[in-house]
Design a protein around this motif. Structure first.
Motif, PDB file in Angstrom:
ATOM      1  N   ILE A   1      38.735  36.379  39.609  1.00 47.43           N
ATOM      2  CA  ILE A   1      39.690  37.480  39.543  1.00 47.43           C
ATOM      3  C   ILE A   1      39.480  38.378  40.758  1.00 47.43           C
ATOM      4  O   ILE A   1      38.377  38.860  40.992  1.00 47.43           O
ATOM      5  N   ASP A   2      40.536  38.568  41.532  1.00 50.37           N
ATOM      6  CA  ASP A   2      40.484  39.468  42.690  1.00 50.37           C
ATOM      7  C   ASP A   2      41.259  40.734  42.338  1.00 50.37           C
ATOM      8  O   ASP A   2      42.491  40.720  42.295  1.00 50.37           O
TER       9      ASP A   2
ATOM     10  N   THR B   1      43.479  34.730  39.338  1.00 52.68           N
ATOM     11  CA  THR B   1      44.125  35.974  38.920  1.00 52.68           C
ATOM     12  C   THR B   1      44.012  36.974  40.064  1.00 52.68           C
ATOM     13  O   THR B   1      42.910  37.190  40.590  1.00 52.68           O
ATOM     14  N   VAL B   2      45.127  37.584  40.445  1.00 53.38           N
ATOM     15  CA  VAL B   2      45.111  38.504  41.580  1.00 53.38           C
ATOM     16  C   VAL B   2      45.866  39.770  41.211  1.00 53.38           C
ATOM     17  O   VAL B   2      46.888  39.725  40.512  1.00 53.38           O
TER      18      VAL B   2
ATOM     19  N   GLU C   1      54.707  30.695  40.709  1.00 51.56           N
ATOM     20  CA  GLU C   1      54.065  29.569  41.381  1.00 51.56           C
ATOM     21  C   GLU C   1      52.763  29.151  40.713  1.00 51.56           C
ATOM     22  O   GLU C   1      52.108  28.208  41.167  1.00 51.56           O
ATOM     23  N   GLY C   2      52.358  29.871  39.646  1.00 53.24           N
ATOM     24  CA  GLY C   2      51.226  29.405  38.859  1.00 53.24           C
ATOM     25  C   GLY C   2      50.048  30.339  38.728  1.00 53.24           C
ATOM     26  O   GLY C   2      49.127  30.061  37.952  1.00 53.24           O
ATOM     27  N   LEU C   3      50.027  31.446  39.466  1.00 52.61           N
ATOM     28  CA  LEU C   3      48.914  32.384  39.369  1.00 52.61           C
ATOM     29  C   LEU C   3      49.129  33.385  38.235  1.00 52.61           C
ATOM     30  O   LEU C   3      50.264  33.643  37.834  1.00 52.61           O
ATOM     31  N   SER C   4      48.047  33.964  37.748  1.00 54.74           N
ATOM     32  CA  SER C   4      48.135  35.150  36.902  1.00 54.74           C
ATOM     33  C   SER C   4      48.132  36.356  37.823  1.00 54.74           C
ATOM     34  O   SER C   4      47.245  36.479  38.684  1.00 54.74           O
ATOM     35  N   THR C   5      49.106  37.247  37.678  1.00 48.93           N
ATOM     36  CA  THR C   5      49.259  38.338  38.633  1.00 48.93           C
ATOM     37  C   THR C   5      49.454  39.675  37.927  1.00 48.93           C
ATOM     38  O   THR C   5      50.084  39.757  36.877  1.00 48.93           O
ATOM     39  N   ARG C   6      48.906  40.720  38.536  1.00 48.25           N
ATOM     40  CA  ARG C   6      49.095  42.098  38.104  1.00 48.25           C
ATOM     41  C   ARG C   6      49.240  42.949  39.362  1.00 48.25           C
ATOM     42  O   ARG C   6      49.127  42.462  40.475  1.00 48.25           O
ATOM     43  N   MET C   7      49.448  44.260  39.185  1.00 50.95           N
ATOM     44  CA  MET C   7      49.574  45.129  40.355  1.00 50.95           C
ATOM     45  C   MET C   7      49.182  46.555  40.006  1.00 50.95           C
ATOM     46  O   MET C   7      49.189  46.960  38.837  1.00 50.95           O
ATOM     47  N   TRP C   8      48.798  47.288  41.044  1.00 54.05           N
ATOM     48  CA  TRP C   8      48.615  48.730  40.960  1.00 54.05           C
ATOM     49  C   TRP C   8      49.918  49.391  41.390  1.00 54.05           C
ATOM     50  O   TRP C   8      50.553  48.939  42.351  1.00 54.05           O
TER      51      TRP C   8
END
Length: 326
Positions: free
Chosen positions: A1-2, A35-36, A62-69
């Motif tokens: 997780i990044d 996860t990014v 495209e297949g990643l788990s993603t979140r954002m600030w």
């Protein structure tokens, strides 16, 4: 997780020609990241919050788990809707506010009251949405270091666990303050841009830093996620840390601070995010994200969707990349 990656690229301080392009799927997965969490920085004008949301959604497709600030260096923050609280409630991908700049010439030197209001609004957004609701702070090089955070804790009843400062490896003085903060309940984050992760992790440990409150991020923009994985591997194969000692810093700990359900451990019912590494070098051999194979035998097997209808042929290698490889 990044937990901290500039998915739209760098802001280009020094001129518009110095802006860096967005990060692509293959860069992220070849570094073993499944996860990014995307963020904006000093530029919230050309690199827009809506653009970041679009990039986060694209990588998810495209297949990643993603979140954002939501937000950036500036206060009041730049948001998708009318406030951080509304972003928390109505934008699924938003986990909190950030990265808000303190102790940095590029920050807006906001008052303690303004800063406390932002943190509290983000916290309430988290309470209402069931998300992390934390505020992620970019800590610059000015001598005030974490004093702005200490001020809102002492005078505005903000709790340390609502705060998540990053770039704490800038100096020993900043690191000591961050260790104190972590011992009071805050999560803290180191990035790998200066390629001195081993030095700063050792300092953190030797000075009483709690390992369950520490995360590591790439801060990738002009940097590359490859630096992230390389330095993690070197902690084990070069500096003698055990793999089970290092892994929580990029698995369980970020999953905990970000309240990412089904992430951070290999257990029944959790997401099938799995890395297979070479036993000797820890080089990435296989990456499975959410049950979907992204890397096979060391090479990405999924590609960016836009390439399916594109005639472009681009091969760009940063001049600093060879120095890192050496």
């Amino acid at each position: 997780i990044d937990p901290h990656e500039h998915l739209l690229g760098g802001s280009g301080e020094g001129g518009l020609a110095l802006q860096t392009p967005m990060l692509f799927l293959r860069e992220i997965v070849r570094a073993g990241i499944t996860t990014v969490v995307g963020t904006l920085g000093v530029d919230t004008t050309m690199k827009t919050i809506s653009g970041l949301l679009a990039r986060v959604k694209a990588l998810a497709s495209e297949g990643l788990s993603t979140r954002m600030w939501s937000g950036g260096y500036n206060v009041p923050p730049t948001t998708v809707m009318n406030s951080i609280r509304e972003d928390m409630l109505f934008v699924d991908e938003v986990v909190g506010a950030g990265e808000v700049a303190i102790s940095d010439e590029r920050g807006l030197n906001q008052s303690s009251q303004e800063l406390a209001k932002l943190v509290r609004d983000t916290h309430v957004g988290g309470l209402l949405s069931g998300k992390a609701g934390i505020t992620h702070f970019h800590v610059g090089e000015e001598r005030t270091r974490l004093a702005p955070l200490r001020e809102i804790v002492e005078h505005f009843q903000v709790k340390p666990e609502w705060l998540y400062p990053t770039h704490i490896e800038r100096s020993e003085a900043l690191m000591r303050e961050a260790i104190d903060f972590a011992n009071e309940g805050s999560f803290v984050d180191m990035d790998v841009v200066d390629m001195e992760l081993a030095r700063w992790l050792s300092f953190y440990i030797e000075n009483g830093g709690p390992l369950d409150k520490l995360t590591i991020s790439s801060d990738a923009d002009s940097a590359t996620p490859d630096m992230f994985m390389r330095q993690l591997c070197e902690l084990v194969v070069k500096h003698g840390y055990s793999l089970d000692f290092v892994l929580p810093l990029v698995t369980r700990n970020p999953a905990t601070v970000l309240k990412l359900q089904n992430k951070g451990t290999l257990e029944v019912g959790c997401d099938a995010d799995i890395l297979i590494l070479d036993r000797g070098t820890l080089a990435v051999r296989e990456v499975i994200a959410g049950g979907r194979r992204m890397v096979s035998d060391g090479s990405p097997v999924e590609h960016e969707k836009f390439l399916e209808k594109s005639y472009r042929n681009i091969d760009l290698v940063g001049e600093k990349y060879h120095e890192m490889a050496d």
